[in-house]
Design a protein around this motif. Structure first.
Motif, PDB file in Angstrom:
ATOM      1  N   VAL A  30       0.925  -1.168   0.110  1.00  0.00           N
ATOM      2  CA  VAL A  30      -0.098   0.011  -0.093  1.00  0.00           C
ATOM      3  C   VAL A  30       0.979   1.194  -0.011  1.00  0.00           C
ATOM      4  CG1 VAL A  30      -1.681   1.462   1.407  1.00  0.00           C
ATOM      5  CG2 VAL A  30      -1.918  -1.103   1.255  1.00  0.00           C
ATOM      6  N   GLU A  31       0.917   2.115  -1.030  1.00  0.00           N
ATOM      7  CA  GLU A  31       1.712   3.212  -1.027  1.00  0.00           C
ATOM      8  C   GLU A  31       1.028   4.422  -0.614  1.00  0.00           C
ATOM      9  OE1 GLU A  31       2.331   4.348  -5.374  1.00  0.00           O
ATOM     10  OE2 GLU A  31       2.963   2.118  -5.700  1.00  0.00           O
ATOM     11  N   LYS A  32      -0.063   4.559  -0.230  1.00  0.00           N
ATOM     12  CA  LYS A  32      -0.837   5.714   0.240  1.00  0.00           C
ATOM     13  C   LYS A  32      -2.368   5.449   0.401  1.00  0.00           C
ATOM     14  CE  LYS A  32      -1.393  10.676  -0.518  1.00  0.00           C
ATOM     15  NZ  LYS A  32      -1.220  11.776  -1.328  1.00  0.00           N
ATOM     16  N   VAL A  33      -2.779   5.829   1.539  1.00  0.00           N
ATOM     17  CA  VAL A  33      -4.285   5.703   1.962  1.00  0.00           C
ATOM     18  C   VAL A  33      -4.685   7.306   2.333  1.00  0.00           C
ATOM     19  CG1 VAL A  33      -5.955   4.925   3.643  1.00  0.00           C
ATOM     20  CG2 VAL A  33      -4.056   3.732   2.971  1.00  0.00           C
ATOM     21  N   ILE A  34      -5.898   7.577   1.474  1.00  0.00           N
ATOM     22  CA  ILE A  34      -6.680   8.832   1.802  1.00  0.00           C
ATOM     23  C   ILE A  34      -8.019   8.639   2.490  1.00  0.00           C
ATOM     24  CG2 ILE A  34      -7.312  10.725   0.717  1.00  0.00           C
ATOM     25  CD1 ILE A  34      -5.326   8.828  -1.621  1.00  0.00           C
ATOM     26  N   GLY A  35      -7.935   9.249   3.556  1.00  0.00           N
ATOM     27  CA  GLY A  35      -9.257   9.255   4.162  1.00  0.00           C
ATOM     28  C   GLY A  35      -9.946  10.477   3.995  1.00  0.00           C
ATOM     29  N   VAL A  36     -11.311  10.237   3.685  1.00  0.00           N
ATOM     30  CA  VAL A  36     -12.188  11.331   3.308  1.00  0.00           C
ATOM     31  C   VAL A  36     -13.559  11.463   4.345  1.00  0.00           C
ATOM     32  CG1 VAL A  36     -11.628  11.586   0.890  1.00  0.00           C
ATOM     33  CG2 VAL A  36     -13.489  10.280   1.534  1.00  0.00           C
ATOM     34  N   LYS A  66      -7.002  13.540  -8.521  1.00  0.00           N
ATOM     35  CA  LYS A  66      -5.867  14.238  -7.996  1.00  0.00           C
ATOM     36  C   LYS A  66      -4.899  13.233  -7.625  1.00  0.00           C
ATOM     37  CE  LYS A  66      -3.887  17.507  -4.758  1.00  0.00           C
ATOM     38  NZ  LYS A  66      -4.355  18.635  -3.755  1.00  0.00           N
ATOM     39  N   GLU A  67      -5.382  12.310  -6.790  1.00  0.00           N
ATOM     40  CA  GLU A  67      -4.497  11.302  -6.046  1.00  0.00           C
ATOM     41  C   GLU A  67      -4.215   9.956  -6.823  1.00  0.00           C
ATOM     42  OE1 GLU A  67      -3.237  12.089  -3.269  1.00  0.00           O
ATOM     43  OE2 GLU A  67      -4.278  13.537  -2.692  1.00  0.00           O
ATOM     44  N   ASP A  68      -4.912  10.089  -7.930  1.00  0.00           N
ATOM     45  CA  ASP A  68      -4.698   8.845  -8.913  1.00  0.00           C
ATOM     46  C   ASP A  68      -5.024   7.341  -8.068  1.00  0.00           C
ATOM     47  OD1 ASP A  68      -4.171   7.643 -11.300  1.00  0.00           O
ATOM     48  OD2 ASP A  68      -2.147   7.196 -10.939  1.00  0.00           O
ATOM     49  N   VAL A  69      -6.367   7.467  -7.737  1.00  0.00           N
ATOM     50  CA  VAL A  69      -6.783   6.456  -6.779  1.00  0.00           C
ATOM     51  C   VAL A  69      -7.024   5.078  -7.504  1.00  0.00           C
ATOM     52  CG1 VAL A  69      -8.714   5.567  -5.105  1.00  0.00           C
ATOM     53  CG2 VAL A  69      -7.520   7.985  -4.811  1.00  0.00           C
ATOM     54  N   ASP A  70      -6.492   3.928  -6.939  1.00  0.00           N
ATOM     55  CA  ASP A  70      -7.011   2.826  -7.840  1.00  0.00           C
ATOM     56  C   ASP A  70      -7.854   2.000  -7.110  1.00  0.00           C
ATOM     57  OD1 ASP A  70      -5.235   0.941  -6.303  1.00  0.00           O
ATOM     58  OD2 ASP A  70      -3.604   1.882  -7.039  1.00  0.00           O
ATOM     59  N   THR A  71      -7.989   2.013  -5.676  1.00  0.00           N
ATOM     60  CA  THR A  71      -8.887   1.198  -4.680  1.00  0.00           C
ATOM     61  C   THR A  71      -9.805   2.149  -4.028  1.00  0.00           C
ATOM     62  OG1 THR A  71      -7.455  -0.514  -4.890  1.00  0.00           O
ATOM     63  CG2 THR A  71      -8.903  -0.652  -2.922  1.00  0.00           C
ATOM     64  N   VAL A  72     -11.052   2.015  -4.089  1.00  0.00           N
ATOM     65  CA  VAL A  72     -11.962   2.703  -2.975  1.00  0.00           C
ATOM     66  C   VAL A  72     -12.650   1.584  -1.979  1.00  0.00           C
ATOM     67  CG1 VAL A  72     -14.165   4.006  -2.934  1.00  0.00           C
ATOM     68  CG2 VAL A  72     -12.305   4.484  -4.718  1.00  0.00           C
ATOM     69  N   VAL A  73     -12.452   2.149  -0.622  1.00  0.00           N
ATOM     70  CA  VAL A  73     -13.178   1.194   0.446  1.00  0.00           C
ATOM     71  C   VAL A  73     -14.202   2.306   0.839  1.00  0.00           C
ATOM     72  CG1 VAL A  73     -13.024   0.068   2.673  1.00  0.00           C
ATOM     73  CG2 VAL A  73     -10.873   0.139   0.912  1.00  0.00           C
ATOM     74  N   HIS A  74     -15.525   1.952   0.687  1.00  0.00           N
ATOM     75  CA  HIS A  74     -16.422   2.548   1.034  1.00  0.00           C
ATOM     76  C   HIS A  74     -17.155   2.335   2.489  1.00  0.00           C
ATOM     77  CE1 HIS A  74     -20.026   5.166   1.020  1.00  0.00           C
ATOM     78  NE2 HIS A  74     -20.987   4.497   0.163  1.00  0.00           N
ATOM     79  N   MET A  75     -17.036   3.120   3.486  1.00  0.00           N
ATOM     80  CA  MET A  75     -17.355   2.796   4.887  1.00  0.00           C
ATOM     81  C   MET A  75     -18.423   3.699   5.191  1.00  0.00           C
ATOM     82  SD  MET A  75     -15.274   0.312   6.207  1.00  0.00           S
ATOM     83  CE  MET A  75     -15.097   0.819   7.820  1.00  0.00           C
ATOM     84  N   SER A  76     -19.002   4.522   4.461  1.00  0.00           N
ATOM     85  CA  SER A  76     -19.901   5.571   4.690  1.00  0.00           C
ATOM     86  C   SER A  76     -21.285   5.075   5.047  1.00  0.00           C
ATOM     87  CB  SER A  76     -19.796   6.867   4.149  1.00  0.00           C
ATOM     88  OG  SER A  76     -18.593   7.400   4.272  1.00  0.00           O
ATOM     89  N   VAL A  77     -21.632   4.118   5.026  1.00  0.00           N
ATOM     90  CA  VAL A  77     -23.186   3.615   5.282  1.00  0.00           C
ATOM     91  C   VAL A  77     -23.205   3.422   6.643  1.00  0.00           C
ATOM     92  CG1 VAL A  77     -24.916   1.971   4.580  1.00  0.00           C
ATOM     93  CG2 VAL A  77     -23.186   2.312   3.022  1.00  0.00           C
TER      94      VAL A  77
END
Length: 342
Positions: A30-36, A66-77
């Protein structure tokens, strides 16, 4: 992991989302994790990069690009309207937020994998249910309101996204009730009550997933490349009566309508967050089959249902006597009213 290992995690202002982001960030590859999220997380996020963004708006598409994201983990439900300002805001976050996130993923050239944390609540709970739900089964009736309706709609939007972007791998996790010392949910609030209301004449089967196993299955889903819909739960089941005894609590059997009335009173007192789907679950229970989780996802929880609940029970303080009397009085009054109505 496919792609460059840039993972975006939604919903990190809540504890499970924050912990998931940190856990994923610590994994090899894992190179980078962005939390939103719309507000910053309260705890330590370690190496996670926080971006203040509302997934209900198109700004999330800019973050992906902008972040060139390749994997999205959806935790917002989310299942607790009281924590986000009410049912309308909860529905916006769950349904509109998911729609906007999927629209952003659809436009993104970099996103190759989507992991969605869903819930066994998708199947509902009724007297007509099978012994165990498998992933190809639908609820006996389409939910008409509340969190269950949100979950049903969210999964529908995910299926629509899968048809529009067949090149994106999708891992949808229908988790049993997540439980643990750090989990704040309608179910953990229920078991923390000093006196526990139950529906008279029913002793439902329950399944749980330990909070640490949730972290592990999310990482496994990100890294394994296994795609599909998977039920996720600890081995075995626990009867509600067994769970109450293991908590050292006292059960208060009541007619179903009285349980709903008590739930409303406890919700106003901010002691528990009852919902129609939770009352149905506490009446009829639910079983989800996890064969596919093992055979196709390749995941094995560390904790059984009973072990996960035992660790949670050990983390909860003994019931306080003053609160015991207050809730006992409320329950007795509502029980009497329910009996008269019957």
């Amino acid at each position: 992991m496919a792609g460059g290992g840039v993972v975006l995690v939604t919903g990190i202002s809540r504890d499970l989302g924050r912990r998931a982001a940190r856990y994923i960030a610590g994994q090899p590859g894992v190179e980078k994790v962005i939390g939103v999220d719309v507000v910053p997380p309260r705890g330590d996020i370690g190496d996670v990069s926080f971006v203040r963004a509302d997934i209900r708006t198109p700004v999330i598409a800019k973050v992906l690009a902008k972040e060139d994201v390749d994997t999205v983990v959806h935790m917002s439900v989310i299942a607790t309207p009281g924590r986000v300002g009410g049912r309308n805001t909860m529905k916006e976050l769950n349904v509109i937020g998911t729609m906007q996130l999927l629209a952003a993923c659809q436009k993104s050239a970099s996103v190759k994998h989507l992991v969605v944390k869903s819930t066994g609540t998708f199947y509902g709970a009724s007297s007509r249910d099978p012994a165990m739900f498998t992933e190809d089964m639908q609820p006996r009736s389409v939910p008409r309101a509340g969190y269950a309706k949100d979950v049903y709609e969210v999964e529908g939007y995910v299926r629509g996204f899968a048809r529009r972007r067949p090149d994106v791998g999708i891992t949808l996790l229908r988790c049993a009730n997540v439980i643990g010392a750090h989990v704040e949910s309608p179910m953990t609030s229920y078991f923390r009550l000093p006196v526990i209301p139950t529906v008279f004449g029913f002793d439902p089967r329950l399944q749980f997933l330990h909070e640490d196993d949730l972290m592990r299955v999310l990482v496994h889903s990100v890294q394994s490349g296994a795609h599909g819909t998977f039920n996720v739960a600890g081995d075995g089941t626990l009867m509600l009566s067994q769970a109450i005894r293991r908590m050292g609590r006292v059960a208060m059997p009541m007619p179903g309508p009285a349980v709903g009335g008590l739930g409303t009173a406890l919700k106003k007192a901010r002691m528990a967050d009852f919902s129609p789907e939770q009352i149905a679950y506490l009446t009829f229970g639910r079983g989800i089959d996890t064969t596919k989780m093992r055979d196709e996802l390749g995941f094995e929880p560390d904790y059984t249902t009973a072990e996960a609940f035992a660790e949670f029970a050990n983390s909860v303080a003994p019931a306080a006597r003053p609160a015991d009397r207050v809730i006992g009085g409320l329950a007795s009054g509502l029980q009497a009213a329910g009996v008269r109505r019957g």
